[in-house]
Design a protein around this motif. Structure first.
Motif, PDB file in Angstrom:
ATOM      1  N   PHE A  98      34.771  45.082  32.512  1.00 56.02           N
ATOM      2  CA  PHE A  98      35.114  43.927  33.337  1.00 56.02           C
ATOM      3  C   PHE A  98      33.916  43.481  34.191  1.00 56.02           C
ATOM      4  N   TYR A 101      32.124  40.441  33.079  1.00 54.58           N
ATOM      5  CA  TYR A 101      32.852  39.173  32.943  1.00 54.58           C
ATOM      6  C   TYR A 101      32.047  37.948  33.373  1.00 54.58           C
ATOM      7  N   PRO A 102      31.305  38.013  34.489  1.00 54.13           N
ATOM      8  CA  PRO A 102      30.555  36.814  34.886  1.00 54.13           C
ATOM      9  C   PRO A 102      29.591  36.334  33.798  1.00 54.13           C
ATOM     10  N   LYS A 105      32.367  36.224  29.986  1.00 49.33           N
ATOM     11  CA  LYS A 105      33.652  35.514  30.028  1.00 49.33           C
ATOM     12  C   LYS A 105      34.672  36.156  29.098  1.00 49.33           C
ATOM     13  N   GLY A 106      34.602  37.466  28.965  1.00 50.67           N
ATOM     14  CA  GLY A 106      35.622  38.172  28.196  1.00 50.67           C
ATOM     15  C   GLY A 106      35.207  38.544  26.778  1.00 50.67           C
ATOM     16  N   ARG A 107      34.139  37.937  26.279  1.00 49.74           N
ATOM     17  CA  ARG A 107      33.695  38.310  24.926  1.00 49.74           C
ATOM     18  C   ARG A 107      32.369  39.048  25.036  1.00 49.74           C
TER      19      ARG A 107
ATOM     20  N   HIS B 198      41.462  35.069  29.318  1.00 48.62           N
ATOM     21  CA  HIS B 198      40.537  36.078  29.851  1.00 48.62           C
ATOM     22  C   HIS B 198      40.554  36.088  31.370  1.00 48.62           C
ATOM     23  N   VAL B 202      41.257  39.242  34.070  1.00 51.41           N
ATOM     24  CA  VAL B 202      40.485  39.614  35.259  1.00 51.41           C
ATOM     25  C   VAL B 202      41.370  39.569  36.505  1.00 51.41           C
ATOM     26  N   LEU B 205      43.296  42.514  37.857  1.00 50.32           N
ATOM     27  CA  LEU B 205      42.625  43.545  38.655  1.00 50.32           C
ATOM     28  C   LEU B 205      42.877  43.338  40.149  1.00 50.32           C
ATOM     29  N   LEU B 213      34.353  39.125  40.556  1.00 53.00           N
ATOM     30  CA  LEU B 213      33.878  38.821  39.210  1.00 53.00           C
ATOM     31  C   LEU B 213      33.763  37.319  38.957  1.00 53.00           C
ATOM     32  N   GLY B 214      33.860  36.527  40.026  1.00 53.35           N
ATOM     33  CA  GLY B 214      33.540  35.111  39.895  1.00 53.35           C
ATOM     34  C   GLY B 214      34.718  34.206  39.586  1.00 53.35           C
TER      35      GLY B 214
END
Lengths: 255, 318
Positions: A98, A101-102, A105-107, B198, B202, B205, B213-214
């Motif tokens: 996680f 993520y920034p 973006k999940g991939r 997605h 996040v 959490l 995480l933005g």
């Protein structure tokens, strides 16, 4: 560099942080210390935009944090709060992923996976990366969360009482890792600490708060002495030097 | 333990079997008449099922609470109150009853507005404990319910009969013209909804970690609450209230899939939802011979399941 300018915050009638102005020195560990209710965590939350300030501003490299895009900010500054109760079940590796993520973006791509591997390695979690968080001890869980923040690969890492509920061995472990992050990777660490001796031994600078106001801000050796500490804590705190470390021996103090 | 992709395929196969059974089993009175009717109903159930599944899972992620659903919080009661007020004040021959579009539009707007006011009131910056939220939702729901009953008692009995038909979820007389509008709105909602899967991961959490995480957390929460209210409002206005469906399917999905990934959770919950609706409707038609309705069955089973979840939660807390 992070600059804090005239930050204030009240909850209802109670002013928790009052007109705090300071600069966070880059590539160093800065500890926020002070008695309970001094406003340390609130200040940290405002710097990391978890909480909106009533007045004042936070500047990151001269630009106002509030005007930055939230994902751009997430690539520069990471924050970890003390209470991290999750109501979902995650493995260590999933949690650390996680942190990417920034960027992803999940991939997650190969490079993201590399950062995750390194972050796990850094916190000695490679062996237990497939364990679920609820199977871990408090210290291991804390390391997993810090590992997520490391995977986030930010210049600034802000931690709110990361030693809470940890035993001595794990506390030392975590402080040593933070030191390494600063010395080896050139990160800037800001940390809220309750244990004044950890602050004294590991930090480069100390910021002391009391009743929401800034009372001391300077290099560690200037703050860790009986006169300065009396101003912060209202008690006599003898300081002894042991193996080059300034240790506060306050346990049997008579005002 | 089976892999989640295998589990999804199993559910998809069961859903498909239910749909085929529903479409083709014991078809009477001329294929060319009955079959298109059945397809319409099937289509309505798929839309409603997926809308409720998405809305509930997303809602529960942002409220961080697996017992609350938009329906349990009183959106359904709002639908009942809007319909009752229309019948009470204007009568069954009013334009708001006769024009399906107008009725549909008014119901949806009222439900979404109600939801937003409720959220504003309940999810302010200061944190309320879960059970206070739940209790408040229940009390508001009961209050609205009592108002509805009050109006229904003094309403004209003939009007009441016609009102009653609207307040039970029914797939038997889905109006085709509403079906396409609903499908359009749900499709638009999903266009946005699938892009934020997605982000939902996040957000599970928690606020602090998500902001770190933005994620623009507070903005996203509002958007998702609006999205899920719209979805629930559309499905309620289309077929009537099925209060406990969302609660059952979301919790079964959490239990069965044991993952944080919303792509899996939401597809899984949607499939379970379709199975429950289509399978349930099949039973209503061919086993109970229309002596009961699907919403009665689902609310009965869902109510029991809800009590079970409440007991489990309180035991964990205690």
């Amino acid at each position: 560099m992070i600059e804090i300018k005239g930050l204030s915050k009240s909850f209802g009638k109670k002013t928790v942080v009052e007109d705090v102005t300071l600069k966070i020195q880059a590539k160093a560990i800065t500890s926020f210390i002070g008695p309970n209710g001094a406003g340390k965590s609130t200040l940290l939350s405002m710097v990391s935009r978890l909480l909106d300030a009533d007045t004042g501003e936070v500047l990151l490299d001269q630009s106002d944090v509030k005007k930055m895009k939230s994902d751009a900010f997430a690539k520069r500054v990471a924050i970890l709060k003390q209470a991290n109760h999750l109501n979902i079940r995650l493995t260590v590796r999933e949690l650390v992923s996680f942190g990417r993520y920034p960027y992803s973006k999940g991939r997650l791509n190969k490079e993201d996976q590399k950062f995750v591997d390194q972050a796990l390695e850094y916190m000695n979690l490679t062996d237990m990366q497939d364990k679920f968080l609820d199977e871990l001890s408090g210290g291991q869980k804390q390391r997993a969360f810090i590992s997520m923040v490391i995977a986030q690969d930010t210049d600034y890492i802000l931690l709110d009482e990361p030693l809470n509920n940890l035993d001595m061995k794990h506390s030392v472990q975590i402080m040593k890792i933070l030191r390494k992050l600063v010395d080896e990777l050139g990160k800037t660490v800001v940390i809220v600490l309750h244990d004044i001796n950890f602050a004294s031994v590991y930090s480069d600078r100390i910021v002391a708060l009391k009743d929401g106001r800034l009372v001391k801000d300077g290099p560690t050796h200037e703050i860790i002495n009986s006169d300065a500490l009396r101003e912060v804590y209202d008690m006599h705190i003898p300081v002894q030097v042991q193996d080059g470390c300034r240790i506060c021996v306050y346990f049997n103090s008579h005002n | 333990m089976r892999k989640n992709s295998t589990k999804l395929i199993i559910l998809a196969v069961i859903a498909l079997i239910c749909m085929l059974l529903f479409a083709f089993y014991n078809i009477q009175g001329g294929f060319s008449y009955a079959f298109p009717k059945r397809l319409e109903r099937l289509f309505a159930m798929v839309i409603t099922g997926t809308a409720i599944a998405y809305a509930t899972v997303a809602f529960q992620t942002v409220t961080r609470n697996r017992l609350l659903t938009p329906s349990v919080m009183g959106i359904d009661s709002m639908y009942e109150i809007v319909q009752t007020i229309i019948y009470f004040a204007l009568g069954s021959s009013s334009i708001f009853v006769v024009s399906r579009y107008l009725n549909f539009g008014v119901s949806i707007i009222a439900m979404v507005l109600f939801a937003l006011i409720l959220y504003r009131f309940l999810f302010r910056a200061d944190k309320h404990p879960i059970f206070l939220l739940l209790l408040a939702g229940m009390i508001i729901g009961t209050l609205l319910g009592s108002l509805v009953t009050f109006m229904q008692v003094i309403i004209d009995p003939v009007e009441y009969e016609s009102l009653q038909a609207r307040l039970f979820a029914s797939f038997m007389n889905v109006k085709t013209e509403l079906l396409f509008i609903s499908a359009g709105i749900v499709a638009l909602a999903f266009l946005y909804g699938t892009r934020i899967l997605h982000k939902l991961d996040v957000m599970s959490l928690g606020r602090d970690n998500a902001i770190n995480l933005g994620i623009s957390y507070d903005k996203m929460v509002l958007r998702i609450l609006i999205l899920s209210s719209v979805l629930i409002a559309v499905s309620t206005a289309l077929v009537g209230p099925i209060t406990f469906l969302g609660l059952i399917v979301s919790n079964l999905a959490y239990q069965y899939f044991a993952t944080y990934k919303h792509s899996v959770l939401i597809i899984g919950a949607s499939l379970i939802s379709i199975i429950a609706l289509v399978g349930g409707q099949f039973l209503v038609l061919h086993v109970f011979n229309l002596t009961t309705t699907i919403s009665v069955i689902i609310n009965f089973i869902g109510g029991l399941y809800f009590i079970y979840l409440l007991l489990k939660e309180s035991r964990k807390a205690g």
